[in-house]
Enzyme design. Structure first.
Site, PDB file in Angstrom:
ATOM      1  N   ASP A  10      15.732  36.990  13.649  1.00 37.02           N
ATOM      2  CA  ASP A  10      15.795  37.935  14.769  1.00 37.02           C
ATOM      3  C   ASP A  10      14.644  37.652  15.733  1.00 37.02           C
ATOM      4  O   ASP A  10      13.480  37.842  15.387  1.00 37.02           O
ATOM      5  CB  ASP A  10      15.696  39.364  14.217  1.00 37.02           C
ATOM      6  CG  ASP A  10      16.043  40.408  15.256  1.00 37.02           C
ATOM      7  OD1 ASP A  10      16.328  40.042  16.418  1.00 37.02           O
ATOM      8  OD2 ASP A  10      16.038  41.608  14.906  1.00 37.02           O
ATOM      9  N   ASP A  11      14.971  37.181  16.926  1.00 35.38           N
ATOM     10  CA  ASP A  11      13.966  36.903  17.964  1.00 35.38           C
ATOM     11  C   ASP A  11      13.055  35.716  17.603  1.00 35.38           C
ATOM     12  O   ASP A  11      11.871  35.720  17.945  1.00 35.38           O
ATOM     13  CB  ASP A  11      13.067  38.131  18.256  1.00 35.38           C
ATOM     14  CG  ASP A  11      13.813  39.311  18.841  1.00 35.38           C
ATOM     15  OD1 ASP A  11      15.051  39.269  18.894  1.00 35.38           O
ATOM     16  OD2 ASP A  11      13.141  40.275  19.247  1.00 35.38           O
ATOM     17  N   CYS A  49      19.800  41.106  21.050  1.00 33.49           N
ATOM     18  CA  CYS A  49      20.250  41.194  19.654  1.00 33.49           C
ATOM     19  C   CYS A  49      21.726  41.513  19.430  1.00 33.49           C
ATOM     20  O   CYS A  49      22.455  40.709  18.846  1.00 33.49           O
ATOM     21  CB  CYS A  49      19.423  42.243  18.919  1.00 33.49           C
ATOM     22  SG  CYS A  49      17.645  41.937  18.931  1.00 33.49           S
ATOM     23  N   ARG A  53      24.965  39.008  18.031  1.00 29.27           N
ATOM     24  CA  ARG A  53      25.608  39.181  16.714  1.00 29.27           C
ATOM     25  C   ARG A  53      27.117  39.367  16.853  1.00 29.27           C
ATOM     26  O   ARG A  53      27.899  38.882  16.021  1.00 29.27           O
ATOM     27  CB  ARG A  53      24.985  40.397  15.998  1.00 29.27           C
ATOM     28  CG  ARG A  53      23.594  40.071  15.492  1.00 29.27           C
ATOM     29  CD  ARG A  53      22.666  41.281  15.457  1.00 29.27           C
ATOM     30  NE  ARG A  53      21.310  40.795  15.652  1.00 29.27           N
ATOM     31  CZ  ARG A  53      20.502  40.411  14.661  1.00 29.27           C
ATOM     32  NH1 ARG A  53      20.871  40.561  13.411  1.00 29.27           N
ATOM     33  NH2 ARG A  53      19.313  39.915  14.920  1.00 29.27           N
ATOM     34  N   LYS A 102      19.852  43.069   8.812  1.00 28.35           N
ATOM     35  CA  LYS A 102      20.040  43.863  10.034  1.00 28.35           C
ATOM     36  C   LYS A 102      21.473  43.770  10.542  1.00 28.35           C
ATOM     37  O   LYS A 102      21.973  42.678  10.800  1.00 28.35           O
ATOM     38  CB  LYS A 102      19.080  43.343  11.096  1.00 28.35           C
ATOM     39  CG  LYS A 102      19.346  43.880  12.490  1.00 28.35           C
ATOM     40  CD  LYS A 102      18.352  43.302  13.473  1.00 28.35           C
ATOM     41  CE  LYS A 102      18.763  43.624  14.899  1.00 28.35           C
ATOM     42  NZ  LYS A 102      17.775  43.147  15.878  1.00 28.35           N
ATOM     43  N   HIS A 104      23.228  46.042  13.351  1.00 27.95           N
ATOM     44  CA  HIS A 104      23.096  46.190  14.812  1.00 27.95           C
ATOM     45  C   HIS A 104      24.403  46.051  15.578  1.00 27.95           C
ATOM     46  O   HIS A 104      24.425  45.600  16.724  1.00 27.95           O
ATOM     47  CB  HIS A 104      22.044  45.215  15.369  1.00 27.95           C
ATOM     48  CG  HIS A 104      21.236  45.821  16.471  1.00 27.95           C
ATOM     49  ND1 HIS A 104      20.244  45.157  17.152  1.00 27.95           N
ATOM     50  CD2 HIS A 104      21.303  47.066  17.027  1.00 27.95           C
ATOM     51  CE1 HIS A 104      19.717  45.950  18.070  1.00 27.95           C
ATOM     52  NE2 HIS A 104      20.350  47.111  18.008  1.00 27.95           N
ATOM     53  N   SER A 127      17.610  47.484  14.662  1.00 28.36           N
ATOM     54  CA  SER A 127      16.389  46.670  14.637  1.00 28.36           C
ATOM     55  C   SER A 127      15.301  47.407  13.877  1.00 28.36           C
ATOM     56  O   SER A 127      15.366  48.629  13.722  1.00 28.36           O
ATOM     57  CB  SER A 127      15.900  46.407  16.061  1.00 28.36           C
ATOM     58  OG  SER A 127      16.794  45.588  16.733  1.00 28.36           O
ATOM     59  N   HIS A 180      11.245  39.872  14.638  1.00 30.83           N
ATOM     60  CA  HIS A 180      11.319  40.993  15.598  1.00 30.83           C
ATOM     61  C   HIS A 180      10.145  41.956  15.363  1.00 30.83           C
ATOM     62  O   HIS A 180       9.671  42.079  14.239  1.00 30.83           O
ATOM     63  CB  HIS A 180      12.652  41.717  15.356  1.00 30.83           C
ATOM     64  CG  HIS A 180      13.045  42.696  16.417  1.00 30.83           C
ATOM     65  ND1 HIS A 180      12.403  43.903  16.592  1.00 30.83           N
ATOM     66  CD2 HIS A 180      14.029  42.656  17.355  1.00 30.83           C
ATOM     67  CE1 HIS A 180      12.981  44.564  17.597  1.00 30.83           C
ATOM     68  NE2 HIS A 180      13.975  43.827  18.079  1.00 30.83           N
ATOM     69  N   ASP A 232      19.171  34.882  16.747  1.00 27.66           N
ATOM     70  CA  ASP A 232      20.031  35.590  17.706  1.00 27.66           C
ATOM     71  C   ASP A 232      19.618  35.398  19.153  1.00 27.66           C
ATOM     72  O   ASP A 232      20.443  35.400  20.051  1.00 27.66           O
ATOM     73  CB  ASP A 232      20.096  37.088  17.354  1.00 27.66           C
ATOM     74  CG  ASP A 232      18.749  37.798  17.468  1.00 27.66           C
ATOM     75  OD1 ASP A 232      17.696  37.128  17.444  1.00 27.66           O
ATOM     76  OD2 ASP A 232      18.752  39.042  17.575  1.00 27.66           O
ATOM     77  N   ASN A 233      18.317  35.294  19.392  1.00 22.88           N
ATOM     78  CA  ASN A 233      17.837  35.162  20.780  1.00 22.88           C
ATOM     79  C   ASN A 233      16.411  34.627  20.744  1.00 22.88           C
ATOM     80  O   ASN A 233      15.796  34.535  19.678  1.00 22.88           O
ATOM     81  CB  ASN A 233      17.911  36.492  21.548  1.00 22.88           C
ATOM     82  CG  ASN A 233      17.241  37.652  20.838  1.00 22.88           C
ATOM     83  OD1 ASN A 233      17.910  38.514  20.266  1.00 22.88           O
ATOM     84  ND2 ASN A 233      15.919  37.660  20.834  1.00 22.88           N
ATOM     85  N   LYS A 248      13.165  35.988  25.310  1.00 14.74           N
ATOM     86  CA  LYS A 248      14.191  36.994  25.023  1.00 14.74           C
ATOM     87  C   LYS A 248      14.560  37.767  26.296  1.00 14.74           C
ATOM     88  O   LYS A 248      13.688  38.180  27.047  1.00 14.74           O
ATOM     89  CB  LYS A 248      13.663  37.969  23.967  1.00 14.74           C
ATOM     90  CG  LYS A 248      14.606  39.127  23.666  1.00 14.74           C
ATOM     91  CD  LYS A 248      14.048  39.998  22.553  1.00 14.74           C
ATOM     92  CE  LYS A 248      14.963  41.170  22.256  1.00 14.74           C
ATOM     93  NZ  LYS A 248      14.524  41.950  21.089  1.00 14.74           N
TER      94      LYS A 248
HETATM   95 MG    MG Z   1      17.009  39.643  18.387  1.00 12.33          MG
END
Ligand code: MG
Length: 431
Positions: A10-11, A49, A53, A102, A104, A127, A180, A232-233, A248
């Site tokens: 995540d991130d 995010c 997904r 996660k 989301h 998150s 994240h 994801d990003n 991001k």
């Molecule tokens: Mg993310």
């Protein structure tokens, strides 16, 4: 049938793993790269995010799936119930399915993982800076979770799932909470990286990947398991996008280009480095092809990239890839070329400009040759008007197939007054 393990950070930035040039030590992920394939041009379908997904699990642009933007604890929506997820697809082919981490993609009953193709779920529905509520399937098991314990607990859940699923093909989807914010390493990893808490949690995630690989090996399953790792990003306020421009929330590549590793001994050649374009949209069609699972009825935006994984092909035929920020279509990529035609008047996650944040067209679209210019630093639109025209034509062809909200946002953007801007600048509205 092969097992599938999909590990999702995540991130995490494009430049945050050892095998992508980081100083953060990630020996397990580096081993995945040296034993399998590493992609240099793998893209998420969103710079944030939830939409990322949605696209990962459906093979479709997030604007088609009811998740154009990030979901918050107050959001009532989620991944449209008309969508077929990767878990639905693999379960229909006989797979045991579990999601650890996660989610989301919606908080209310119809959106929960156990309603979206997963036999079992363990994790946080949002998150780690949102609801600190740990769930098992549909039950709350801790109302106030201690974040620093989660990576270890997720890892234990994943390992136990592998151990008890050895009799039957399985799909494990493991979306981590790290890196994240809040960035909280567990005590054994604090200070370990020498690169602050962010480096520590990336090392902890790497440890977790090592545990999963070990569990597969211990069960004699690693020769029959495809293990994928991506994010994801791009990185938010800490972390590195390497040489890519943006972070991001940006449709510059730093927001959307991600590390991508895939290991499948005997099927994916060791040490393969792939320069061709691929996207998270491609994973569902690729897994469906690999496992002979039924392809969802909804038309997919991704394509089967299995030939790129095995080395049969360096790239696959596909339409221009579209970069969205929420409903706004801002850029498109075709082969090595990326065209920017709209942009906000300020960077993401900054204070609102005095006139409000708005999407504006670029009076002079900018063209970057991404394979040679990862920083999107040298606008070549003037040199290659024929490529600008070709990408614009592809965008025009794809627009009618997109949801009406996208067309509405496109028309609103075309109508908005804007002053001419220099290459790479934030556009300024004409008020
Ligand atoms: Mg993310």
């Amino acid at each position: 049938m092969p097992n599938v393990v999909l590990i999702y950070a995540d991130d995490l930035g494009y430049g945050d793993l050892g095998c992508y040039g980081s100083r953060i030590r990630t020996p397990n992920l580096d081993r995945m790269a040296s034993q399998g394939a590493l992609f240099r041009h793998f893209y998420s379908a969103s710079p944030v995010c939830s939409p990322a997904r949605a696209a990962l699990l459906t093979g479709r642009y997030p604007v088609r799936c009811g998740v154009p933007g990030v979901l918050y604890p107050s959001s009532t929506g989620g991944l449209s119930v008309s969508e077929t997820t990767m878990a639905d697809t693999l379960r229909a082919a006989g797979y045991a399915t579990m999601c650890v981490g996660k989610w989301h993609l919606g908080l209310t009953e119809q959106y929960l993982p156990t309603r979206r193709g997963f036999d079992e779920y363990y994790g946080l529905l949002g998150s780690n800076d949102q609801l600190p509520v740990l769930m098992h399937n549909t039950e709350v098991i801790e109302a106030q979770v201690d974040h620093e314990t989660l990576t270890a607990r997720y890892t234990q859940q994943a390992v136990q799932f592998i151990q008890r699923s050895a009799e039957r093909p399985f799909f494990l989807y493991m979306p981590h909470l790290a890196p994240h914010v809040p960035v909280v390493p567990s005590p054994p990893f604090r200070g370990k990286s020498g690169l602050g808490p962010y480096g520590d949690v990336v090392m902890e995630m790497d440890w977790s990947v090592g545990q999963v690989l070990e569990a597969l090996e211990a069960k004699g399953l690693d020769q029959n398991t495809l293990v994928i790792f991506t994010s994801d990003n791009g990185p938010w306020f800490q972390g590195s996008a390497g040489r890519l421009r943006g972070r991001k929330g940006d449709t510059f590549d730093g927001g959307m280009r991600e590390p991508f590793l895939a290991r499948f001994p005997g099927r994916i050649p060791a040490g393969r480095v792939v320069e061709g374009f691929a996207s998270a949209l491609d994973l569902l069609p690729t897994l469906a092809a690999l496992t002979a699972a039924p392809v969802p009825a909804n038309p997919l935006d991704g394509v089967n990239i299995w030939p790129m994984l095995t080395g049969e092909a360096e790239s696959v035929e596909r339409p221009a890839f579209l970069y969205f920020d929420s409903w706004n279509l801002q850029c498109a990529r075709l082969g090595p070329w990326k065209l920017h035609f709209a942009r906000y008047n300020s960077a993401a996650f900054t204070a609102m400009p005095a006139v409000g944040r708005m999407n504006l067209r670029l009076l002079n679209p900018e063209l970057y040759k991404i394979d040679e210019d990862p920083s999107e630093a040298y606008d070549l639109a003037g040199e290659h008007p024929e490529i600008v025209a070709r990408i614009e034509e592809q965008v025009r062809q794809q627009l009618p197939s997109l949801p009406s909200r996208v067309l509405q946002a496109w028309e609103d953007t075309q109508r908005r007054g804007v002053k001419p801007n220099g290459s790479g600048e934030w556009p300024v509205p004409e008020l």
